[in-house]
Write a protein that holds these residues in place. Sequence first.
Motif, PDB file in Angstrom:
ATOM      1  N   GLU A 112      78.942  73.401  81.391  1.00 18.67           N
ATOM      2  CA  GLU A 112      79.760  72.403  81.657  1.00 18.67           C
ATOM      3  C   GLU A 112      78.870  71.288  82.549  1.00 18.67           C
ATOM      4  O   GLU A 112      79.229  70.227  82.707  1.00 18.67           O
ATOM      5  CB  GLU A 112      80.783  73.042  82.713  1.00 18.67           C
ATOM      6  N   GLU A 113      77.792  71.768  82.984  1.00 19.44           N
ATOM      7  CA  GLU A 113      76.839  70.754  83.669  1.00 19.44           C
ATOM      8  C   GLU A 113      75.720  70.279  82.934  1.00 19.44           C
ATOM      9  O   GLU A 113      75.127  69.176  83.253  1.00 19.44           O
ATOM     10  CB  GLU A 113      76.195  71.364  84.799  1.00 19.44           C
ATOM     11  N   VAL A 114      75.226  70.705  81.638  1.00 22.24           N
ATOM     12  CA  VAL A 114      74.140  70.098  80.839  1.00 22.24           C
ATOM     13  C   VAL A 114      74.731  68.656  80.065  1.00 22.24           C
ATOM     14  O   VAL A 114      75.777  68.563  80.061  1.00 22.24           O
ATOM     15  CB  VAL A 114      73.813  70.957  79.762  1.00 22.24           C
ATOM     16  N   ASP A 115      73.702  68.009  80.006  1.00 27.10           N
ATOM     17  CA  ASP A 115      74.477  66.763  79.264  1.00 27.10           C
ATOM     18  C   ASP A 115      74.613  66.884  77.808  1.00 27.10           C
ATOM     19  O   ASP A 115      74.982  65.993  76.990  1.00 27.10           O
ATOM     20  CB  ASP A 115      72.836  65.990  79.247  1.00 27.10           C
ATOM     21  N   ALA A 116      74.016  67.959  77.137  1.00 29.77           N
ATOM     22  CA  ALA A 116      74.328  68.033  75.674  1.00 29.77           C
ATOM     23  C   ALA A 116      74.134  69.430  75.353  1.00 29.77           C
ATOM     24  O   ALA A 116      73.420  70.193  75.962  1.00 29.77           O
ATOM     25  CB  ALA A 116      73.290  67.174  74.555  1.00 29.77           C
ATOM     26  N   VAL A 117      74.833  70.064  74.536  1.00 28.03           N
ATOM     27  CA  VAL A 117      74.603  71.284  73.826  1.00 28.03           C
ATOM     28  C   VAL A 117      74.496  71.160  72.413  1.00 28.03           C
ATOM     29  O   VAL A 117      75.072  70.423  71.564  1.00 28.03           O
ATOM     30  CB  VAL A 117      76.155  72.290  73.970  1.00 28.03           C
ATOM     31  N   VAL A 118      73.396  71.743  71.851  1.00 35.35           N
ATOM     32  CA  VAL A 118      72.880  71.946  70.441  1.00 35.35           C
ATOM     33  C   VAL A 118      73.167  73.170  69.888  1.00 35.35           C
ATOM     34  O   VAL A 118      73.109  74.103  70.369  1.00 35.35           O
ATOM     35  CB  VAL A 118      71.445  71.600  70.636  1.00 35.35           C
ATOM     36  N   ALA A 159      66.984  55.385  83.037  1.00 35.59           N
ATOM     37  CA  ALA A 159      66.153  56.353  84.179  1.00 35.59           C
ATOM     38  C   ALA A 159      65.415  55.623  85.152  1.00 35.59           C
ATOM     39  O   ALA A 159      64.661  54.484  84.780  1.00 35.59           O
ATOM     40  CB  ALA A 159      65.299  57.436  83.569  1.00 35.59           C
ATOM     41  N   GLY A 160      65.103  56.130  86.296  1.00 40.27           N
ATOM     42  CA  GLY A 160      64.449  55.416  87.090  1.00 40.27           C
ATOM     43  C   GLY A 160      65.003  55.362  88.824  1.00 40.27           C
ATOM     44  O   GLY A 160      64.428  55.287  89.620  1.00 40.27           O
ATOM     45  N   ASN A 161      66.143  55.727  88.749  1.00 39.42           N
ATOM     46  CA  ASN A 161      66.973  55.618  90.120  1.00 39.42           C
ATOM     47  C   ASN A 161      67.369  57.038  90.513  1.00 39.42           C
ATOM     48  O   ASN A 161      68.421  57.295  91.248  1.00 39.42           O
ATOM     49  CB  ASN A 161      68.183  54.884  90.156  1.00 39.42           C
ATOM     50  N   GLY A 162      66.359  58.012  90.134  1.00 34.19           N
ATOM     51  CA  GLY A 162      66.627  59.211  90.491  1.00 34.19           C
ATOM     52  C   GLY A 162      66.854  60.027  89.244  1.00 34.19           C
ATOM     53  O   GLY A 162      67.208  59.623  88.323  1.00 34.19           O
ATOM     54  N   SER A 163      66.681  61.411  89.227  1.00 37.62           N
ATOM     55  CA  SER A 163      67.336  62.354  88.350  1.00 37.62           C
ATOM     56  C   SER A 163      68.159  63.329  88.615  1.00 37.62           C
ATOM     57  O   SER A 163      68.735  63.474  89.645  1.00 37.62           O
ATOM     58  CB  SER A 163      66.054  63.119  87.878  1.00 37.62           C
ATOM     59  N   LYS A 164      68.603  64.107  87.679  1.00 39.82           N
ATOM     60  CA  LYS A 164      69.679  65.105  87.848  1.00 39.82           C
ATOM     61  C   LYS A 164      69.289  66.138  88.975  1.00 39.82           C
ATOM     62  O   LYS A 164      68.034  66.522  88.891  1.00 39.82           O
ATOM     63  CB  LYS A 164      69.903  65.995  86.423  1.00 39.82           C
ATOM     64  N   ALA A 165      70.188  66.488  89.895  1.00 41.70           N
ATOM     65  CA  ALA A 165      69.951  67.359  90.771  1.00 41.70           C
ATOM     66  C   ALA A 165      70.004  68.831  89.950  1.00 41.70           C
ATOM     67  O   ALA A 165      70.178  68.895  89.076  1.00 41.70           O
ATOM     68  CB  ALA A 165      70.833  67.374  91.975  1.00 41.70           C
ATOM     69  N   ALA A 166      69.396  69.894  90.832  1.00 41.52           N
ATOM     70  CA  ALA A 166      69.327  71.056  90.233  1.00 41.52           C
ATOM     71  C   ALA A 166      70.811  71.734  90.088  1.00 41.52           C
ATOM     72  O   ALA A 166      70.972  72.537  89.422  1.00 41.52           O
ATOM     73  CB  ALA A 166      68.592  72.057  90.977  1.00 41.52           C
TER      74      ALA A 166
END
Length: 345
Positions: free
Chosen positions: A189-195, A338-345
Motif C-alpha cells: 500500500e505504501e510503494v509508488d508502483a507494483v510491477v 524531485a528535490g524537495n525531500g524524498s520518501k521517508a522510510a
Amino acid sequence: MRAPLRMWRKRGTLARLLWPASVLYAAGRAMARATYRLGLKRPQRVGVPVVVVGNLYVGGTGKTPLVIELVSLLKKRGWHPGVVSRGYGGAARVPRLVTAGSRASDCGDEPLLIAAATGAPVAIGRDRVAAARLLRTMHPSCDVLIADDGLQHRRLARDFEVALIHGRGLGNGWLLPAGPLREPARRLEEVDAVVFNGPIQPVRIFSPFFFLRTEVTETYCLARPERRGSLQSLAQKQEKGGLRVLAACGIGTPESFFGMLHDRGLRFRTLALPDHYGYRRNPFPRHGVDMILITEKDAVKCRGDHALAHDERLWVVPLRASLDRALTDLIDTRLRNAGNGSKAA
C-alpha cells in the motif's frame, strides 16, 4: 531452497510450527522501521533522485531484468542512470565499482550482468549509501540511481519505490521463516508502483500497477558469440536431427526459464542449480548432450572459468524484457519533480 518454497505455498503443519518465529521476525522489522518513523534515524540523501526496485517475496522474482529495462528506458528519456546493489554472492566487504575486469565471485553475478547489459556504472556494497556516494564520486554525470533489491534498505532515501511480484504471488502470506515474505503484504500500500512479472495469483493492492513481459527468442555460443541463431530454428533442427539439449540454470525461478524454452518448441533435459551457483565446480562433464542452454546470469560466471568459457556446447539464451510505458512516464515525472525531500522510510 526448493523445500522452503514448497512449504511457503500454504499454511501447512511445518509453516504453523514456525509461525512463532515469524512473530519475532515481524517484531524486529517493526522496531527497525519505528526508528525511522520516530526520527531516531534518518534516511540519507546522496544528491540525486533514487528509484528503489525490490520485492516482498524472498528470492528471485525478476528484479534484474526489470532494473536493466528501467536503465534502458531512463537513458532514452535523457537521464544518466547508475545502479547500486548489495552484490549478493560476492566476496567484497567494502563498496566498490563493477568494472570490465570484475568477477562474479567478487561483486556478485547480478551486478556484473547489469553492468554488461546496460553499460551504466554499477556500484556494490552492503552499505548502499556508501556505494551510492562512491558511484557519484567516480561518475559525477550520473543524475539518477536505481537501487537494486533496496526496498528493505531504509537507510538510503528514495524518491520512488517499485515492488515486483512474480507468479508465486505472496505465497502463504506469512513472514519469514513460516512464509516467504520479508515484510507484511500491507507494505504494498505504501510503494509508488507494483510491477507484475508473468501470470500472477490474486493479490490485493492499492498502488498503481504495471506489467513486465519477458521472452526468449534467440541464443548464441558462449565461446564464439558470432555463432547465433533463433530458438525457432533450433527447435526445427531438433525435429530433423534429434539434437540432444540440456537446459541448465542457477536462478531463483528455474521453472520460468524452462517454461519459456518449452514454449519455443524445444525438448530438453533440465538441470536446476542452486540460485547464484558459482560454477566453482563444472556441473556439465557427465551430461552426454550436444548443446547446453544457459541464462545470461549463468554466462557471466561461466566466462570466469577457462574450461567453461571455451566449451562450445554452452549457448546463452538472453532474456528480453518490456515494461509498460506508463510506468516510465510516472517515474520520469516524479524524478523531474524531485528535490524537495524524498520518501521517508
